[in-house]
Enzyme design. Sequence first.
Site, PDB file in Angstrom:
ATOM      1  N   ASN A 155       0.821  -1.228   0.000  1.00 15.29           N
ATOM      2  CA  ASN A 155       0.000   0.000   0.000  1.00 15.29           C
ATOM      3  C   ASN A 155       0.852   1.274   0.000  1.00 15.29           C
ATOM      4  O   ASN A 155       0.640   2.173  -0.819  1.00 15.29           O
ATOM      5  CB  ASN A 155      -0.911   0.000   1.235  1.00 15.29           C
ATOM      6  N   ILE A 156       1.818   1.346   0.932  1.00 15.15           N
ATOM      7  CA  ILE A 156       2.586   2.591   1.059  1.00 15.15           C
ATOM      8  C   ILE A 156       3.615   2.717  -0.059  1.00 15.15           C
ATOM      9  O   ILE A 156       3.807   3.805  -0.621  1.00 15.15           O
ATOM     10  CB  ILE A 156       3.248   2.682   2.455  1.00 15.15           C
ATOM     11  N   ASP A 175       9.653  -6.362  -4.605  1.00 12.87           N
ATOM     12  CA  ASP A 175       8.744  -6.939  -3.598  1.00 12.87           C
ATOM     13  C   ASP A 175       8.648  -8.429  -3.905  1.00 12.87           C
ATOM     14  O   ASP A 175       8.319  -8.816  -5.021  1.00 12.87           O
ATOM     15  CB  ASP A 175       7.361  -6.289  -3.704  1.00 12.87           C
ATOM     16  N   ARG A 241       9.622   0.649   9.599  1.00 15.13           N
ATOM     17  CA  ARG A 241       9.775   0.200  10.985  1.00 15.13           C
ATOM     18  C   ARG A 241      11.248   0.233  11.349  1.00 15.13           C
ATOM     19  O   ARG A 241      12.111  -0.055  10.499  1.00 15.13           O
ATOM     20  CB  ARG A 241       9.272  -1.240  11.155  1.00 15.13           C
ATOM     21  N   ASP A 265      11.978   8.095  10.216  1.00 13.85           N
ATOM     22  CA  ASP A 265      10.769   8.345  11.021  1.00 13.85           C
ATOM     23  C   ASP A 265      10.600   7.309  12.120  1.00 13.85           C
ATOM     24  O   ASP A 265       9.844   7.515  13.059  1.00 13.85           O
ATOM     25  CB  ASP A 265       9.531   8.311  10.099  1.00 13.85           C
ATOM     26  N   GLU A 270      11.873   2.796  20.513  1.00 15.59           N
ATOM     27  CA  GLU A 270      11.076   4.022  20.595  1.00 15.59           C
ATOM     28  C   GLU A 270      10.508   4.151  21.993  1.00 15.59           C
ATOM     29  O   GLU A 270       9.848   3.224  22.447  1.00 15.59           O
ATOM     30  CB  GLU A 270       9.981   4.002  19.533  1.00 15.59           C
ATOM     31  N   HIS A 288       8.280   9.252  14.458  1.00 19.26           N
ATOM     32  CA  HIS A 288       7.250   8.259  14.101  1.00 19.26           C
ATOM     33  C   HIS A 288       5.875   8.914  13.914  1.00 19.26           C
ATOM     34  O   HIS A 288       4.908   8.602  14.606  1.00 19.26           O
ATOM     35  CB  HIS A 288       7.174   7.142  15.157  1.00 19.26           C
ATOM     36  N   ILE A 289       5.832   9.812  12.927  1.00 19.59           N
ATOM     37  CA  ILE A 289       4.582  10.546  12.679  1.00 19.59           C
ATOM     38  C   ILE A 289       4.009  10.240  11.294  1.00 19.59           C
ATOM     39  O   ILE A 289       3.177  10.993  10.781  1.00 19.59           O
ATOM     40  CB  ILE A 289       4.805  12.074  12.797  1.00 19.59           C
ATOM     41  N   GLY A 290       4.472   9.119  10.695  1.00 18.83           N
ATOM     42  CA  GLY A 290       4.039   8.818   9.321  1.00 18.83           C
ATOM     43  C   GLY A 290       2.533   8.882   9.125  1.00 18.83           C
ATOM     44  O   GLY A 290       2.049   9.429   8.135  1.00 18.83           O
ATOM     45  N   ALA A 291       1.799   8.317  10.069  1.00 15.07           N
ATOM     46  CA  ALA A 291       0.336   8.250   9.905  1.00 15.07           C
ATOM     47  C   ALA A 291      -0.371   9.388  10.616  1.00 15.07           C
ATOM     48  O   ALA A 291      -1.600   9.457  10.613  1.00 15.07           O
ATOM     49  CB  ALA A 291      -0.167   6.915  10.462  1.00 15.07           C
TER      50      ALA A 291
HETATM   51  N1  LIG Z   1       5.922   5.603   9.806  1.00 16.37           N
HETATM   52  C1  LIG Z   1       4.693   5.307  10.139  1.00 16.37           C
HETATM   53  O1  LIG Z   1       4.076   5.979  10.948  1.00 16.37           O
HETATM   54  C2  LIG Z   1       4.014   4.138   9.494  1.00 16.37           C
HETATM   55  C3  LIG Z   1       2.636   4.185   9.301  1.00 16.37           C
HETATM   56  C4  LIG Z   1       2.027   3.126   8.669  1.00 16.37           C
HETATM   57  C5  LIG Z   1       2.782   2.015   8.281  1.00 16.37           C
HETATM   58  N2  LIG Z   1       4.111   1.987   8.503  1.00 16.37           N
HETATM   59  C6  LIG Z   1       4.920   0.836   8.097  1.00 16.37           C
HETATM   60  O2  LIG Z   1       5.122   0.877   6.699  1.00 16.37           O
HETATM   61  C7  LIG Z   1       5.418  -0.423   6.235  1.00 16.37           C
HETATM   62  C8  LIG Z   1       4.658  -0.746   4.977  1.00 16.37           C
HETATM   63  O3  LIG Z   1       3.256  -0.680   5.210  1.00 16.37           O
HETATM   64  P1  LIG Z   1       2.200  -1.073   4.057  1.00 16.37           P
HETATM   65  O4  LIG Z   1       0.885  -0.590   4.518  1.00 16.37           O
HETATM   66  O5  LIG Z   1       2.688  -0.636   2.726  1.00 16.37           O
HETATM   67  O6  LIG Z   1       2.268  -2.664   4.144  1.00 16.37           O
HETATM   68  P2  LIG Z   1       1.867  -3.706   3.005  1.00 16.37           P
HETATM   69  O7  LIG Z   1       1.661  -5.000   3.699  1.00 16.37           O
HETATM   70  O8  LIG Z   1       0.753  -3.169   2.180  1.00 16.37           O
HETATM   71  O9  LIG Z   1       3.176  -3.791   2.089  1.00 16.37           O
HETATM   72  C9  LIG Z   1       4.399  -4.309   2.538  1.00 16.37           C
HETATM   73  C10 LIG Z   1       5.055  -4.998   1.367  1.00 16.37           C
HETATM   74  O10 LIG Z   1       6.407  -5.292   1.710  1.00 16.37           O
HETATM   75  C11 LIG Z   1       6.755  -6.494   1.025  1.00 16.37           C
HETATM   76  N3  LIG Z   1       7.966  -7.047   1.618  1.00 16.37           N
HETATM   77  C12 LIG Z   1       8.085  -7.839   2.703  1.00 16.37           C
HETATM   78  N4  LIG Z   1       9.387  -8.117   2.931  1.00 16.37           N
HETATM   79  C13 LIG Z   1      10.107  -7.482   1.982  1.00 16.37           C
HETATM   80  C14 LIG Z   1      11.490  -7.381   1.691  1.00 16.37           C
HETATM   81  N5  LIG Z   1      12.407  -7.987   2.448  1.00 16.37           N
HETATM   82  N6  LIG Z   1      11.865  -6.639   0.632  1.00 16.37           N
HETATM   83  C15 LIG Z   1      10.944  -6.002  -0.125  1.00 16.37           C
HETATM   84  N7  LIG Z   1       9.617  -6.072   0.086  1.00 16.37           N
HETATM   85  C16 LIG Z   1       9.200  -6.803   1.129  1.00 16.37           C
HETATM   86  C17 LIG Z   1       5.506  -7.360   1.173  1.00 16.37           C
HETATM   87  O11 LIG Z   1       5.459  -8.388   0.213  1.00 16.37           O
HETATM   88  C18 LIG Z   1       4.387  -6.332   0.995  1.00 16.37           C
HETATM   89  O12 LIG Z   1       3.922  -6.284  -0.344  1.00 16.37           O
HETATM   90  C19 LIG Z   1       5.121  -1.361   7.409  1.00 16.37           C
HETATM   91  O13 LIG Z   1       6.340  -1.669   8.054  1.00 16.37           O
HETATM   92  C20 LIG Z   1       4.284  -0.507   8.329  1.00 16.37           C
HETATM   93  O14 LIG Z   1       4.384  -0.929   9.675  1.00 16.37           O
HETATM   94  C21 LIG Z   1       4.746   3.031   9.096  1.00 16.37           C
END
Ligand SMILES: NC(=O)c1ccc[n+]([C@@H]2O[C@H](COP(=O)([O-])OP(=O)(O)OC[C@H]3O[C@@H](n4cnc5c(N)ncnc54)[C@H](O)[C@@H]3O)[C@@H](O)[C@H]2O)c1
Length: 313
Positions: A155-156, A175, A241, A265, A270, A288-291
């Site tokens: 997603n991100i 990915d 993360r 971030d 933490e 850690h303010i991404g969201a």
């Molecule tokens: N900074 C923030 O405040 C914040 C907010 C929301 C999410 N996040 C983090 O962002 C990250 C991504 O979130 P998302 O919603 O896109 O998740 P998601 O599950 O939609 O996508 C993650 C993708 O990473 C892939 N992946 C797994 N291991 C991998 C590797 N070694 N190399 C490459 N790709 C790999 C997976 O196949 C998956 O498609 C997560 O770690 C989530 O916790 C951070």
Amino acid sequence: MIRILANDGIEVSAKAMLEDSGYEVVTVKIPQEDLPHYINEFDVLTVRSATKVRKPLIDVMTRTKLIIRGGVGLDNIDVEYAHSKGITVKNTPRSSSLSVAELVFAHLFGGVRFLFDSNRQMAANGISQFNELKKRYSGGTELRGKTLGLFGFGNIGQETAKIALGVGMNVKAFDPFVKEAELKISIGGREVSIVIATCSREEVIQASDFISVHAAGGSEVLTMEDFALMKDGVGIINCARGGVVKENVLMENLNSGKVAFAGIDVFEDEPTRNSLLLMHPKVSLSPHIGASTNEAQERIGQEIVDIISVFEF
Ligand SMILES: NC(=O)c1ccc[n+]([C@@H]2O[C@H](COP(=O)([O-])OP(=O)(O)OC[C@H]3O[C@@H](n4cnc5c(N)ncnc54)[C@H](O)[C@@H]3O)[C@@H](O)[C@H]2O)c1
């Protein structure tokens, strides 16, 4: 009456919607150690990242049937254990993607123009050393035409790719589970659809001017060996993360000049105590303010309402 404990808070509009639908919503923060004493007064527990829902807490739950993490990462909840006890665990996976992607670009735009360091220096020495600072922070670069490498194209990662394409960057993504993605981008009110096929991790490492990690936490995504193969002067962003890029590995590559700047971030611990990282002149930091935007929190609130509304208690 169905009682909901929003222990890490909930968007005001979501609370109002739930109350209008006849639910009772309690937003008093119950300290972690007291939760076992009070949890059975509630049918639903909603948390963000602060409240931990580990096995001992799950073990005392007799009334609570639904746990909702407002956000993406479920690392503060023992999900499988909860499921094994018949408790449903949900999160809100897409609500915050755009906010995180925009933060990635805040770090990137700041990084290529040294804004993180010039902000610190201008505050301290902007009057007495204006011309020296002007010289120090000249020689930035543009993002247009450069290649952004993405590790993780969920997603991100995909939301970040859309912004990159809008900025005129090339995108390379790796990915292990996503082969291609159709990105719908809104430009001037018109929707454009672009399909991006992912490539090998070696190609992303070697071809990228900047690399942003968007994989789930729990394991190291970019290793010391990977850094050796990157372009000199690469920029690294971690809004995923703590630990997907090890802080000591990153520091070593910043100090050697291999990495020109990093945007961070999320931290291995933490709150972080890594003062060397916090004070590093090549690191752009956020706590850690991404969201943590109003829009993302509103979408998270709406998603929580949607989950509770259809849940069969
Ligand atoms: N900074 C923030 O405040 C914040 C907010 C929301 C999410 N996040 C983090 O962002 C990250 C991504 O979130 P998302 O919603 O896109 O998740 P998601 O599950 O939609 O996508 C993650 C993708 O990473 C892939 N992946 C797994 N291991 C991998 C590797 N070694 N190399 C490459 N790709 C790999 C997976 O196949 C998956 O498609 C997560 O770690 C989530 O916790 C951070």
